[in-house]
Design a protein around this motif. Structure first.
Motif, mmCIF file in Angstrom:
data_model
loop_
_atom_site.group_PDB
_atom_site.id
_atom_site.type_symbol
_atom_site.label_atom_id
_atom_site.label_comp_id
_atom_site.label_asym_id
_atom_site.label_seq_id
_atom_site.Cartn_x
_atom_site.Cartn_y
_atom_site.Cartn_z
ATOM 1 N N ALA A 254 -53.958 54.561 54.319
ATOM 2 C CA ALA A 254 -52.664 55.104 53.905
ATOM 3 C C ALA A 254 -52.637 56.619 54.055
ATOM 4 C CB ALA A 254 -52.368 54.709 52.464
ATOM 5 N N ALA A 255 -53.748 57.285 53.736
ATOM 6 C CA ALA A 255 -53.821 58.740 53.887
ATOM 7 C C ALA A 255 -53.695 59.130 55.354
ATOM 8 C CB ALA A 255 -55.125 59.266 53.293
ATOM 9 N N ARG A 256 -54.370 58.384 56.229
ATOM 10 C CA ARG A 256 -54.241 58.660 57.670
ATOM 11 C C ARG A 256 -52.802 58.473 58.125
ATOM 12 N NH1 ARG A 256 -59.164 55.854 57.984
ATOM 13 N NH2 ARG A 256 -58.068 53.938 58.604
ATOM 14 N N GLY A 257 -52.179 57.411 57.635
ATOM 15 C CA GLY A 257 -50.809 57.120 58.041
ATOM 16 C C GLY A 257 -49.829 58.206 57.636
ATOM 17 N N GLN A 258 -50.143 58.933 56.564
ATOM 18 C CA GLN A 258 -49.259 60.013 56.114
ATOM 19 C C GLN A 258 -49.767 61.388 56.525
ATOM 20 O OE1 GLN A 258 -47.872 59.740 52.057
ATOM 21 N NE2 GLN A 258 -48.008 57.511 52.047
ATOM 22 N N GLY A 259 -50.808 61.422 57.360
ATOM 23 C CA GLY A 259 -51.337 62.696 57.813
ATOM 24 C C GLY A 259 -52.017 63.506 56.734
ATOM 25 N N LEU A 260 -52.580 62.830 55.731
ATOM 26 C CA LEU A 260 -53.172 63.513 54.587
ATOM 27 C C LEU A 260 -54.692 63.356 54.517
ATOM 28 C CD1 LEU A 260 -50.513 62.457 51.925
ATOM 29 C CD2 LEU A 260 -50.777 64.719 52.941
ATOM 30 N N GLU A 261 -55.281 62.750 55.568
ATOM 31 C CA GLU A 261 -56.709 62.418 55.480
ATOM 32 C C GLU A 261 -57.591 63.655 55.340
ATOM 33 O OE1 GLU A 261 -55.777 62.435 59.964
ATOM 34 O OE2 GLU A 261 -54.759 62.029 58.057
ATOM 35 N N GLU A 262 -57.137 64.809 55.803
ATOM 36 C CA GLU A 262 -57.967 66.015 55.709
ATOM 37 C C GLU A 262 -58.089 66.516 54.277
ATOM 38 O OE1 GLU A 262 -59.714 67.344 58.176
ATOM 39 O OE2 GLU A 262 -59.012 65.689 59.430
ATOM 40 N N ARG A 263 -57.144 66.148 53.435
ATOM 41 C CA ARG A 263 -57.161 66.649 52.051
ATOM 42 C C ARG A 263 -57.530 65.589 51.024
ATOM 43 N NH1 ARG A 263 -52.931 68.268 49.559
ATOM 44 N NH2 ARG A 263 -51.285 67.471 50.921
ATOM 45 N N VAL A 264 -57.704 64.355 51.447
ATOM 46 C CA VAL A 264 -58.023 63.271 50.518
ATOM 47 C C VAL A 264 -59.461 62.813 50.740
ATOM 48 C CG1 VAL A 264 -57.494 60.902 49.831
ATOM 49 C CG2 VAL A 264 -55.633 62.507 50.329
ATOM 50 N N ARG A 265 -60.255 62.905 49.696
ATOM 51 C CA ARG A 265 -61.656 62.467 49.755
ATOM 52 C C ARG A 265 -61.825 61.282 48.818
ATOM 53 N NH1 ARG A 265 -66.338 64.245 46.738
ATOM 54 N NH2 ARG A 265 -65.131 65.945 45.813
ATOM 55 N N VAL A 266 -62.439 60.208 49.301
ATOM 56 C CA VAL A 266 -62.630 59.023 48.467
ATOM 57 C C VAL A 266 -64.059 58.992 47.943
ATOM 58 C CG1 VAL A 266 -60.881 57.760 49.750
ATOM 59 C CG2 VAL A 266 -63.280 57.480 50.346
ATOM 60 N N LEU A 267 -64.188 58.433 46.742
ATOM 61 C CA LEU A 267 -65.482 58.397 46.069
ATOM 62 C C LEU A 267 -65.604 57.052 45.373
ATOM 63 C CD1 LEU A 267 -67.985 60.117 45.413
ATOM 64 C CD2 LEU A 267 -66.737 61.043 43.464
ATOM 65 N N GLN A 268 -66.535 56.232 45.828
ATOM 66 C CA GLN A 268 -66.746 54.933 45.195
ATOM 67 C C GLN A 268 -67.640 55.118 43.979
ATOM 68 O OE1 GLN A 268 -68.353 51.885 47.731
ATOM 69 N NE2 GLN A 268 -68.429 50.358 46.086
ATOM 70 N N ALA A 269 -67.136 54.699 42.805
ATOM 71 C CA ALA A 269 -67.896 54.859 41.568
ATOM 72 C C ALA A 269 -67.330 53.926 40.514
ATOM 73 C CB ALA A 269 -67.824 56.308 41.076
ATOM 74 N N ASP A 270 -68.195 53.503 39.608
ATOM 75 C CA ASP A 270 -67.825 52.640 38.490
ATOM 76 C C ASP A 270 -67.626 53.525 37.263
ATOM 77 O OD1 ASP A 270 -67.590 50.804 36.451
ATOM 78 O OD2 ASP A 270 -69.332 49.619 37.036
ATOM 79 N N LEU A 271 -66.400 53.633 36.799
ATOM 80 C CA LEU A 271 -66.110 54.489 35.652
ATOM 81 C C LEU A 271 -66.736 53.964 34.363
ATOM 82 C CD1 LEU A 271 -62.373 55.350 36.397
ATOM 83 C CD2 LEU A 271 -64.389 56.772 36.805
ATOM 84 N N ASP A 272 -67.116 52.697 34.340
ATOM 85 C CA ASP A 272 -67.824 52.174 33.170
ATOM 86 C C ASP A 272 -69.247 52.712 33.092
ATOM 87 O OD1 ASP A 272 -65.797 50.689 32.032
ATOM 88 O OD2 ASP A 272 -66.286 48.876 33.161
ATOM 89 N N ALA A 273 -69.786 53.138 34.216
ATOM 90 C CA ALA A 273 -71.151 53.666 34.230
ATOM 91 C C ALA A 273 -71.162 55.142 33.869
ATOM 92 C CB ALA A 273 -71.786 53.440 35.599
ATOM 93 N N ALA A 274 -70.362 55.924 34.568
ATOM 94 C CA ALA A 274 -70.307 57.365 34.310
ATOM 95 C C ALA A 274 -69.228 57.967 35.182
ATOM 96 C CB ALA A 274 -71.648 58.038 34.616
ATOM 97 N N LEU A 275 -68.734 59.112 34.785
ATOM 98 C CA LEU A 275 -67.850 59.872 35.652
ATOM 99 C C LEU A 275 -68.673 60.427 36.808
ATOM 100 C CD1 LEU A 275 -64.883 61.028 35.821
ATOM 101 C CD2 LEU A 275 -65.851 63.134 34.864
ATOM 102 N N PRO A 276 -68.273 60.174 38.036
ATOM 103 C CA PRO A 276 -69.065 60.694 39.163
ATOM 104 C C PRO A 276 -68.889 62.208 39.293
ATOM 105 C CG PRO A 276 -67.051 59.708 39.963
ATOM 106 C CD PRO A 276 -67.094 59.432 38.492
#
Length: 278
Positions: free
Chosen positions: A94-116
């Motif tokens: 979706a970020a690529r489709g809106q031309g926003l991929e340069e400013r959006v960084r994804v981070l896989q993390a479980d919030l039940d474990a800890a804030l990454p």
């Protein structure tokens, strides 16, 4: 929506067996309700009082809020956190489709474990996700520590399933379904104000954002079918037989009472809290 743990899209803590189906559901939710995020992000910008350099979206799902924040703050880096790789793949696309991929960084993390590790964000956004965390007080303490001094946390919730049927009989049926669903478990979320204060935040504001989409957008029929089929599967044995039969007629493609032939109006309320780290 059965993919909505309690009553909301589970944007951050997914426990559904079919995450692709859940991602489809969140995308549909965005199609129907997404335009109202413009008003909400404008309010958050006003509460923030300054242009953020880094924004974190906790429990980002397929990225509706992430991309709305990226549009609202065009100079900010947006860090989207979710535990599901399926959700994050959708978000990247979706970020690529809106031309926003340069400013959006994804981070896989479980919030039940800890804030990454997020760096030092200026703004943290948690929409329909905080009430799914096993220990929200612990997470809020970690968010408080991560935010820069003066930074803002925005918590957003919805008041249960959106209401969709415009006629009186349909609206009354929906009300009975919502009441039965509410009685099947704990409240979907608390008043976050005292919880935020206990975590060290200064609660700057709380505001309700009424939603009414009239005329309903093209995706509303699919949305209504998803909502009502969720009621039908979850409330079998708890609703009167007449109500279950009415749901069956609404869901039937052949019935003249089908949602395909009904006037639909999407209504609901978002509640937002703005809390600042002193």
């Amino acid at each position: 929506m059965e993919a909505h743990h309690h009553a909301h899209p589970d944007h951050g803590q997914h426990h559904h067996g079919d995450e692709s189906a859940l991602a489809d559901l969140l995308d549909l939710d965005a199609e129907v309700l997404g335009p109202f995020l413009d008003e909400l992000t404008a309010w958050v910008a006003e509460q923030s009082g300054r242009t953020p350099r880094t924004v974190a979206d906790l429990g980002a799902g397929t990225g509706t809020g992430t991309l709305a924040l990226a549009r609202r703050f065009p100079s900010a880096e947006i860090v989207a956190v979710d535990r599901s790789p399926v959700m994050l793949d959708r978000l990247r696309a979706a970020a690529r489709g809106q031309g926003l991929e340069e400013r959006v960084r994804v981070l896989q993390a479980d919030l039940d474990a800890a804030l990454p590790p997020l760096g030092t964000p200026d703004l943290v956004w948690a929409a329909a996700s905080l009430h799914h965390v096993e220990n929200p007080a612990r997470l809020l303490g970690e968010v408080h520590a991560a935010l820069r001094p003066g930074g803002l946390l925005a918590v957003v919730e919805m008041d249960g399933m959106p209401r969709l049927l415009a006629d009186e009989a349909g609206a009354t049926l929906e009300a009975r379904c919502r009441e039965a669903l509410a009685g099947s478990g704990p409240d979907p979320y608390p008043d976050w104000g005292p919880v935020l204060a206990a975590a060290g935040f200064e609660v700057a504001a709380r505001r309700d954002f009424p939603i009414e989409v009239r005329p309903a957008p093209p995706g509303a029929v699919r949305y209504a079918r998803t909502v009502l089929s969720g009621y039908r599967s979850r409330l079998a044995g708890r609703l009167a037989e007449g109500d279950l039969a009415a749901l069956d007629r609404l869901l039937s493609a052949d019935s003249p009472e089908s949602v395909r032939h009904r006037e639909l109006v999407v209504r609901g309320t978002r509640t937002a809290w703005a809390a600042r780290r002193p």
